[in-house]
Design a protein around this motif. Structure first.
Motif, PDB file in Angstrom:
ATOM      1  N   UNK A 165      32.194  29.482  44.129  1.00  9.51           N
ATOM      2  CA  UNK A 165      33.573  29.642  44.602  1.00  9.51           C
ATOM      3  C   UNK A 165      34.036  28.444  45.423  1.00  9.51           C
ATOM      4  N   UNK A 166      33.191  27.938  46.302  1.00  6.16           N
ATOM      5  CA  UNK A 166      33.590  26.824  47.165  1.00  6.16           C
ATOM      6  C   UNK A 166      33.167  25.490  46.556  1.00  6.16           C
ATOM      7  N   UNK A 167      33.674  24.418  47.129  1.00  5.05           N
ATOM      8  CA  UNK A 167      33.349  23.076  46.642  1.00  5.05           C
ATOM      9  C   UNK A 167      31.860  22.785  46.813  1.00  5.05           C
ATOM     10  N   UNK A 168      31.308  23.129  47.968  1.00  2.14           N
ATOM     11  CA  UNK A 168      29.873  22.903  48.188  1.00  2.14           C
ATOM     12  C   UNK A 168      29.021  23.728  47.231  1.00  2.14           C
ATOM     13  N   UNK A 169      29.412  24.963  46.995  1.00  2.00           N
ATOM     14  CA  UNK A 169      28.674  25.812  46.054  1.00  2.00           C
ATOM     15  C   UNK A 169      28.700  25.205  44.651  1.00  2.00           C
ATOM     16  N   UNK A 170      29.833  24.644  44.270  1.00  2.78           N
ATOM     17  CA  UNK A 170      29.953  24.033  42.948  1.00  2.78           C
ATOM     18  C   UNK A 170      29.032  22.823  42.822  1.00  2.78           C
ATOM     19  N   UNK A 171      29.007  21.992  43.851  1.00  2.00           N
ATOM     20  CA  UNK A 171      28.108  20.837  43.833  1.00  2.00           C
ATOM     21  C   UNK A 171      26.645  21.281  43.747  1.00  2.00           C
ATOM     22  N   UNK A 289      29.107  32.698  24.962  1.00  2.00           N
ATOM     23  CA  UNK A 289      28.473  31.811  25.941  1.00  2.00           C
ATOM     24  C   UNK A 289      29.503  31.008  26.729  1.00  2.00           C
ATOM     25  N   UNK A 290      30.701  30.884  26.185  1.00  2.00           N
ATOM     26  CA  UNK A 290      31.720  30.057  26.830  1.00  2.00           C
ATOM     27  C   UNK A 290      32.534  30.899  27.795  1.00  2.00           C
ATOM     28  N   UNK A 291      32.467  30.521  29.071  1.00  2.00           N
ATOM     29  CA  UNK A 291      33.191  31.243  30.110  1.00  2.00           C
ATOM     30  C   UNK A 291      34.219  30.356  30.784  1.00  2.00           C
ATOM     31  N   UNK A 292      34.975  30.947  31.679  1.00  4.78           N
ATOM     32  CA  UNK A 292      36.022  30.205  32.390  1.00  4.78           C
ATOM     33  C   UNK A 292      36.080  30.712  33.818  1.00  4.78           C
ATOM     34  N   UNK A 293      36.184  29.795  34.763  1.00  6.38           N
ATOM     35  CA  UNK A 293      36.196  30.193  36.166  1.00  6.38           C
ATOM     36  C   UNK A 293      37.234  29.377  36.928  1.00  6.38           C
ATOM     37  N   UNK A 294      37.684  29.889  38.066  1.00  6.84           N
ATOM     38  CA  UNK A 294      38.634  29.131  38.888  1.00  6.84           C
ATOM     39  C   UNK A 294      38.009  27.835  39.392  1.00  6.84           C
ATOM     40  N   UNK A 295      38.838  26.833  39.601  1.00  4.00           N
ATOM     41  CA  UNK A 295      38.388  25.592  40.208  1.00  4.00           C
ATOM     42  C   UNK A 295      37.869  25.904  41.612  1.00  4.00           C
ATOM     43  N   UNK A 296      36.786  25.254  42.051  1.00  2.00           N
ATOM     44  CA  UNK A 296      36.242  25.554  43.389  1.00  2.00           C
ATOM     45  C   UNK A 296      37.241  25.236  44.497  1.00  2.00           C
ATOM     46  N   UNK A 298      38.055  25.854  48.988  1.00  2.00           N
ATOM     47  CA  UNK A 298      37.694  26.375  50.303  1.00  2.00           C
ATOM     48  C   UNK A 298      38.815  27.241  50.882  1.00  2.00           C
ATOM     49  N   UNK A 299      39.885  27.439  50.074  1.00  2.00           N
ATOM     50  CA  UNK A 299      41.019  28.245  50.523  1.00  2.00           C
ATOM     51  C   UNK A 299      40.622  29.715  50.615  1.00  2.00           C
ATOM     52  N   UNK A 300      41.291  30.455  51.482  1.00  2.90           N
ATOM     53  CA  UNK A 300      41.000  31.876  51.649  1.00  2.90           C
ATOM     54  C   UNK A 300      41.452  32.682  50.433  1.00  2.90           C
ATOM     55  N   UNK A 301      42.537  32.244  49.803  1.00  2.00           N
ATOM     56  CA  UNK A 301      43.083  32.941  48.644  1.00  2.00           C
ATOM     57  C   UNK A 301      42.839  32.095  47.399  1.00  2.00           C
ATOM     58  N   UNK A 302      42.302  32.718  46.350  1.00  4.24           N
ATOM     59  CA  UNK A 302      42.018  31.988  45.112  1.00  4.24           C
ATOM     60  C   UNK A 302      43.150  32.231  44.122  1.00  4.24           C
ATOM     61  N   UNK A 303      43.800  31.151  43.723  1.00  4.08           N
ATOM     62  CA  UNK A 303      44.945  31.238  42.832  1.00  4.08           C
ATOM     63  C   UNK A 303      44.646  30.563  41.496  1.00  4.08           C
ATOM     64  N   UNK A 304      45.102  31.184  40.419  1.00  3.27           N
ATOM     65  CA  UNK A 304      45.153  30.554  39.102  1.00  3.27           C
ATOM     66  C   UNK A 304      46.619  30.187  38.886  1.00  3.27           C
ATOM     67  N   UNK A 305      47.028  28.941  39.104  1.00  6.62           N
ATOM     68  CA  UNK A 305      48.431  28.578  38.915  1.00  6.62           C
ATOM     69  C   UNK A 305      48.802  28.592  37.440  1.00  6.62           C
ATOM     70  N   UNK A 306      49.929  29.198  37.119  1.00  8.22           N
ATOM     71  CA  UNK A 306      50.365  29.318  35.741  1.00  8.22           C
ATOM     72  C   UNK A 306      51.435  28.283  35.405  1.00  8.22           C
ATOM     73  N   UNK A 360      38.082  38.454  37.223  1.00  8.06           N
ATOM     74  CA  UNK A 360      38.599  37.672  38.344  1.00  8.06           C
ATOM     75  C   UNK A 360      39.748  38.398  39.038  1.00  8.06           C
ATOM     76  N   UNK A 361      40.583  39.040  38.262  1.00  7.81           N
ATOM     77  CA  UNK A 361      41.668  39.811  38.851  1.00  7.81           C
ATOM     78  C   UNK A 361      41.098  40.907  39.744  1.00  7.81           C
ATOM     79  N   UNK A 362      40.000  41.535  39.290  1.00 10.44           N
ATOM     80  CA  UNK A 362      39.354  42.580  40.082  1.00 10.44           C
ATOM     81  C   UNK A 362      38.780  42.031  41.380  1.00 10.44           C
ATOM     82  N   UNK A 363      38.430  40.725  41.376  1.00 12.15           N
ATOM     83  CA  UNK A 363      37.881  40.089  42.571  1.00 12.15           C
ATOM     84  C   UNK A 363      38.968  39.570  43.511  1.00 12.15           C
ATOM     85  N   UNK A 364      40.225  39.782  43.139  1.00 12.62           N
ATOM     86  CA  UNK A 364      41.325  39.361  44.001  1.00 12.62           C
ATOM     87  C   UNK A 364      41.926  38.024  43.655  1.00 12.62           C
ATOM     88  N   UNK A 365      41.476  37.409  42.555  1.00 12.86           N
ATOM     89  CA  UNK A 365      42.086  36.154  42.114  1.00 12.86           C
ATOM     90  C   UNK A 365      43.504  36.451  41.632  1.00 12.86           C
TER      91      UNK A 365
END
Length: 435
Positions: A165-171, A289-296, A298-306, A360-365
């Motif tokens: 979820x976070x930038x450090x976690x992604x690295x 096997x192909x998945x999709x996830x939000x960009x990492x 550090x914001x409190x709210x995770x948004x998928x901009x449309x 992701x919607x269920x997780x609050x994204x």
């Protein structure tokens, strides 16, 4: 379907008459009314790859409801450049996509109004982008978003059970992929250039604020200082390259090959718009096997901009507007194109999210549109960007970041960030003073 047609196209009384209404006394039900519509229409698309395969299947399904409407398809390889000259005549198909070359103010000259913007915003997303004087002229064929395509099998091999979820976690995840598998942790597609511009589409996720791009940015100096979203996002691009978490020789990357490589599990992640999901799945022996996830972030709210894809519309000069409108409505609500072919979500709010996004919607994204620019500031970000020669949606400075990270340039990331920051501040001051 009848109720939706009546709601969407109430202005077209002839269609209302043909389809019947809830107050009809002639006993015609919805299915019979739909069958009454007849005629022949031409639908022009940009999808040369599926015009002879998927689109005939659409027509067959459409004809189950409207058996008396014949549909002809035409695909243009360079859609905008090829359709624009034809619009100097009245012969540019019956249903087509609004080309970006047409100034917004001129849209009513070429396209049929679909209804009132305020009312249709309850039904559709993204329609305000091509609306004129409160009237809607087109509906997005898909709403796309930017995030990270990833290979679940590679993650599993690396022992990764949760998406970062976070930038450090992604690295940390990318480092684990490098240490535990033979896959390339993140493929930049440096040589093609344009894939690097996909990162810019994730800026709203990084900041976690829908106001940022159109409202905050044009009224703010120092975009590229530590702690600001543009600094943080492109510092991540620098770090993955600097730590050797990308392809060994970026200069030799190949976009078409990369899709197959990810499908085979040779690549773990790529930063891309949602449109790429189905393309990559098409190269995979196991599409799941192909998945999709939000960009990492550090914001409190995770948004998928449309963002809106092309908008489908009806030629104002069409001789069969009722049949054309019926196809437009069916295509948006029933075809499945937005998810299955465009890799996005439907502009119609009543169409459910694809299964891989429901979690992701269920997780609050949140899936959300950006806040429009303030009145009088429309296009201001682009004006400042052009004056500053930063190129938010161009690849030059992204390539510069990668090159510095792998030692091809004798400058640090902060050298680059300071340069871009100075350019932005100076350009914003100049553009503001020119008003």
């Amino acid at each position: 379907m009848k109720k939706r047609l009546l709601m969407l196209f109430a202005a077209f009384l002839v269609l209302t008459t043909a389809c019947g209404s809830e107050n009809d006394t002639d006993g015609t039900d919805a299915d019979e009314g739909e069958g009454v519509l007849s005629g022949e229409i031409k639908v022009i698309t940009q999808r040369t790859d599926i015009v002879d395969t998927v689109f005939p299947e659409y027509a067959a399904r459409f004809n189950e409801i409207y058996p008396n409407i014949k549909i002809n398809f035409e695909a243009l390889a360079d859609y905008g450049s090829q359709i624009a000259p034809r619009m100097n005549t009245k012969d540019y198909g019956d249903v087509l996509l609004i080309p970006p070359q047409v100034p917004i103010a001129d849209i009513p000259t070429f396209f049929e109004p679909l209804g009132n913007l305020e009312e249709l915003q309850d039904i559709y997303m993204g329609i305000e982008e091509r609306a004129v004087s409160g009237q809607v002229y087109g509906i997005p064929i898909a709403m796309s978003y930017t995030g990270i395509v990833y290979n679940k099998a590679v993650f599993e091999e690396a022992g990764i059970t949760d998406v970062p979820k976070t930038i450090d976690e992604f690295l940390n995840v990318l480092q684990r992929v490098k240490d535990k598998t033979d896959a390339i942790p993140l493929y930049t597609n440096y040589a093609a250039g344009w894939p690097l511009t996909q990162w810019e589409g994730a800026i709203t996720t990084v900041v976690g604020d829908v106001d940022y791009y159109n409202v905050t940015m044009p009224n703010q100096d120092d975009l590229f200082v530590q702690g600001k979203p543009h600094y943080d996002m492109y510092k991540l691009m620098y770090e993955v390259a600097n730590r050797g978490l990308i392809e060994n020789d970026p200069i030799t990357t190949d976009w078409e090959s990369s899709k197959a490589m990810m499908g085979r599990g040779e690549i773990a992640t790529m930063v891309l718009g949602s449109w790429a999901i189905e393309q990559i799945k098409g190269f995979s022996e196991n599409p799941d096997d192909i998945g999709y996830m939000p960009f990492p972030t550090n914001a409190k709210k995770i948004l998928f901009p449309l963002g809106s894809d092309y908008q489908i519309a009806v030629n104002k000069n069409s001789k069969n507007k009722e049949a054309s409108l019926a196809w437009l409505e069916w295509f948006i609500h029933e075809s499945g194109y937005s998810v299955e072919q465009a890799g996005g979500i439907s502009a119609a709010k009543d169409v459910p999210l694809p299964a891989y996004l429901v979690e992701y919607e269920a997780q609050g994204v949140e899936f959300t549109l950006l806040t429009p620019a303030k009145t009088g500031q429309e296009g201001l970000v682009d004006k400042i960007d052009k004056e500053a020669d930063i190129g938010f949606w161009l690849d030059d400075n992204k390539k510069r970041i990668v090159e510095a990270a792998i030692g091809y340039r004798k400058e640090t990331f902060d050298d680059i960030a300071n340069d871009l920051n100075e350019r932005w501040n100076a350009a914003r001051k100049k553009v503001s003073s020119d008003k």
